[in-house]
Design an enzyme around this catalytic site. Sequence first.
Site, short mmCIF file in Angstrom:
data_model
loop_
_atom_site.label_atom_id
_atom_site.label_comp_id
_atom_site.label_asym_id
_atom_site.label_seq_id
_atom_site.Cartn_x
_atom_site.Cartn_y
_atom_site.Cartn_z
N TYR A 1 0.92 -1.23 -0.03
CA TYR A 1 -0.09 -0.05 -0.05
C TYR A 1 1.09 1.07 0.08
O TYR A 1 1.92 1.30 0.66
CB TYR A 1 -0.80 0.10 1.22
CG TYR A 1 -2.41 -0.30 0.97
CD1 TYR A 1 -2.87 0.52 -0.10
CD2 TYR A 1 -3.15 -1.39 1.46
CE1 TYR A 1 -4.29 0.40 -0.31
CE2 TYR A 1 -4.40 -1.55 1.09
CZ TYR A 1 -5.08 -0.77 0.21
OH TYR A 1 -6.19 -0.95 -0.10
N GLU B 1 -0.49 4.79 -0.18
CA GLU B 1 -1.44 6.02 -0.25
C GLU B 1 -0.90 7.22 -0.06
O GLU B 1 0.04 7.27 0.81
CB GLU B 1 -2.68 6.00 0.77
CG GLU B 1 -3.79 5.28 0.10
CD GLU B 1 -4.83 4.85 1.10
OE1 GLU B 1 -5.05 3.63 1.58
OE2 GLU B 1 -5.69 5.57 1.34
N ASP C 1 -7.92 14.10 -24.33
CA ASP C 1 -7.83 12.68 -24.23
C ASP C 1 -7.08 11.94 -25.29
O ASP C 1 -7.77 11.82 -26.31
CB ASP C 1 -9.29 12.26 -23.97
CG ASP C 1 -9.50 10.98 -23.32
OD1 ASP C 1 -8.29 10.10 -23.70
OD2 ASP C 1 -10.37 10.64 -22.88
N THR D 1 -4.69 6.57 -21.52
CA THR D 1 -4.56 5.10 -20.86
C THR D 1 -3.29 4.48 -21.26
O THR D 1 -2.68 4.92 -22.47
CB THR D 1 -5.56 3.97 -21.27
OG1 THR D 1 -6.14 4.23 -22.70
CG2 THR D 1 -7.05 4.30 -20.32
N LYS E 1 -3.00 0.98 -24.86
CA LYS E 1 -3.50 1.06 -26.18
C LYS E 1 -2.07 1.02 -26.95
O LYS E 1 -1.33 0.21 -26.83
CB LYS E 1 -4.38 1.91 -26.25
CG LYS E 1 -5.64 1.91 -25.43
CD LYS E 1 -6.76 2.87 -25.74
CE LYS E 1 -8.00 2.68 -25.09
NZ LYS E 1 -8.34 3.50 -23.88
N ARG F 1 -2.73 -2.14 -17.92
CA ARG F 1 -3.99 -1.45 -18.03
C ARG F 1 -3.85 -0.50 -16.87
O ARG F 1 -3.74 -0.64 -15.79
CB ARG F 1 -5.04 -2.17 -17.65
CG ARG F 1 -5.27 -3.36 -18.69
CD ARG F 1 -6.54 -4.05 -18.59
NE ARG F 1 -7.59 -3.28 -19.22
CZ ARG F 1 -7.82 -3.45 -20.48
NH1 ARG F 1 -7.16 -4.24 -21.49
NH2 ARG F 1 -8.67 -2.53 -21.01
N1 DSN Z 1 -12.69 1.20 -24.18
C1 DSN Z 1 -12.15 2.12 -24.78
C2 DSN Z 1 -11.93 1.95 -26.12
O1 DSN Z 1 -12.07 0.63 -26.84
O2 DSN Z 1 -11.69 2.90 -27.07
C3 DSN Z 1 -12.40 3.38 -24.51
O3 DSN Z 1 -12.69 3.35 -23.11
#
Ligand code: DSN
Length: 427
Positions: A44, A46, A194, A220, A223, A229
Amino acid sequence: MDKIFSIIAREKKRQKEQLQMIPSENYASAAVMKTVGSCLMNKYAEGYPNRRYYQGNVNLDAVEDLCRERILKAFGLDDKKWGANVQPHSGCEANLGVYNGLLKPGDKILSMYLPDGGHLSHGWPVTLVAKIFKVEFYHVDRKTQVFDYDQIETQAKKFRPKLLISGGTAYPRTINHKRLSQIAKSVGAYYMADIAHEAGLIAAGAHPSPFPFCDAATFTTHKTFRGPRGAAIIARASLMDKINFSVFPGLQGGPHLHTIAGISVAAAELATPQFRAYARQVIVNAQVLAKELIKGGLSVVSGGTDKHLVLVDLRPQNLSGWTVAWALEVANIITNRNTVPYDTASPYYPSGLRLGTPALTTRGMKVKEMIKISQWILAAVRYAQKVKLPQSKSAIKADRQLAAIGKEVKAFALKFPVPGLPAQAGL
Ligand code: DSN
């Protein structure tokens, strides 16, 4: 052995045997996967480095500091002008982190319309965001299917948002960050980009960057960034105290330092010449895919792509994205159904299909392979159209013609090893 291990073994097999073409998915490297599965998950932490609420964080502080440093470096940013927060557990939480840090309840947000390719967390009516803030959406042009920045400017001048957001999940073209930041500035709004989908491409210099134009960017890390993730926020240094306080203690408790360490490994991989070549190939592959599908008679939103994703409008074929996505799954090609601009169908049975090249490119596939895969996709779509495939999962799953394509696809896929998934047994 726990039953879960046999399920994981089946998933490992599936990831190798099928073509992963969901544009938001990728394969993390073995180093990233090993890091995420390390002892760091036992701790942990925090708080933030040097200001934790738990003892025993000397190593965890080093992990988080290194990750923030590498993230800023990946985007070529000066740490005196920009800061990073790597604690958000997901893209939605990164976005909330910015809203909660920079806005007050009742403030206005102007963001991209979800069925035109925006994102739920940008204030779609069913979300908590829409309950807290007043949200309006901007659209792509009906004819060109790309943004009309003059129209966005007119809307912003009328609505006067406190935050202008760009980005989303299915906009295949380059976003003009400079223009959007000017529009935001002219109405006294912050501009947040974003870049969840494009982060890896941007860091590799293969796609235009929102920096230095935006006030904040969220993304994120799994990707095109090709890490675990997770998510991150980058913002102007002057905004970081508010954003940090918003993420912790405002929204989250303990950060997942095992994930943050994995993000750090991915950020280092991003800085290599191999990754830069990979990112360029991702885009070339998507452009070839779009061209081949158009040549085969499909309608591609905006007529092509500038990045890693291709959005197909199936209305001319009178097919639902649901039917085609299931047909392709039987053919061992994994895509996802998606709305298209000005779609009148429901989000569950939308009119489009979203395809991407990040995961295929990680397996080493190039132009030749994209042409081959396009032919399989076209064959499945034509077949679905010809026999009028019913909207029935069991009927589609039992279809022998699609299964025959699937057999060929599987044999093809297995020729391309997945770097993060070793051939030997085990996780
Ligand atoms: N789930 C993502 C996507 O597939 O683009 C977006 O949150």
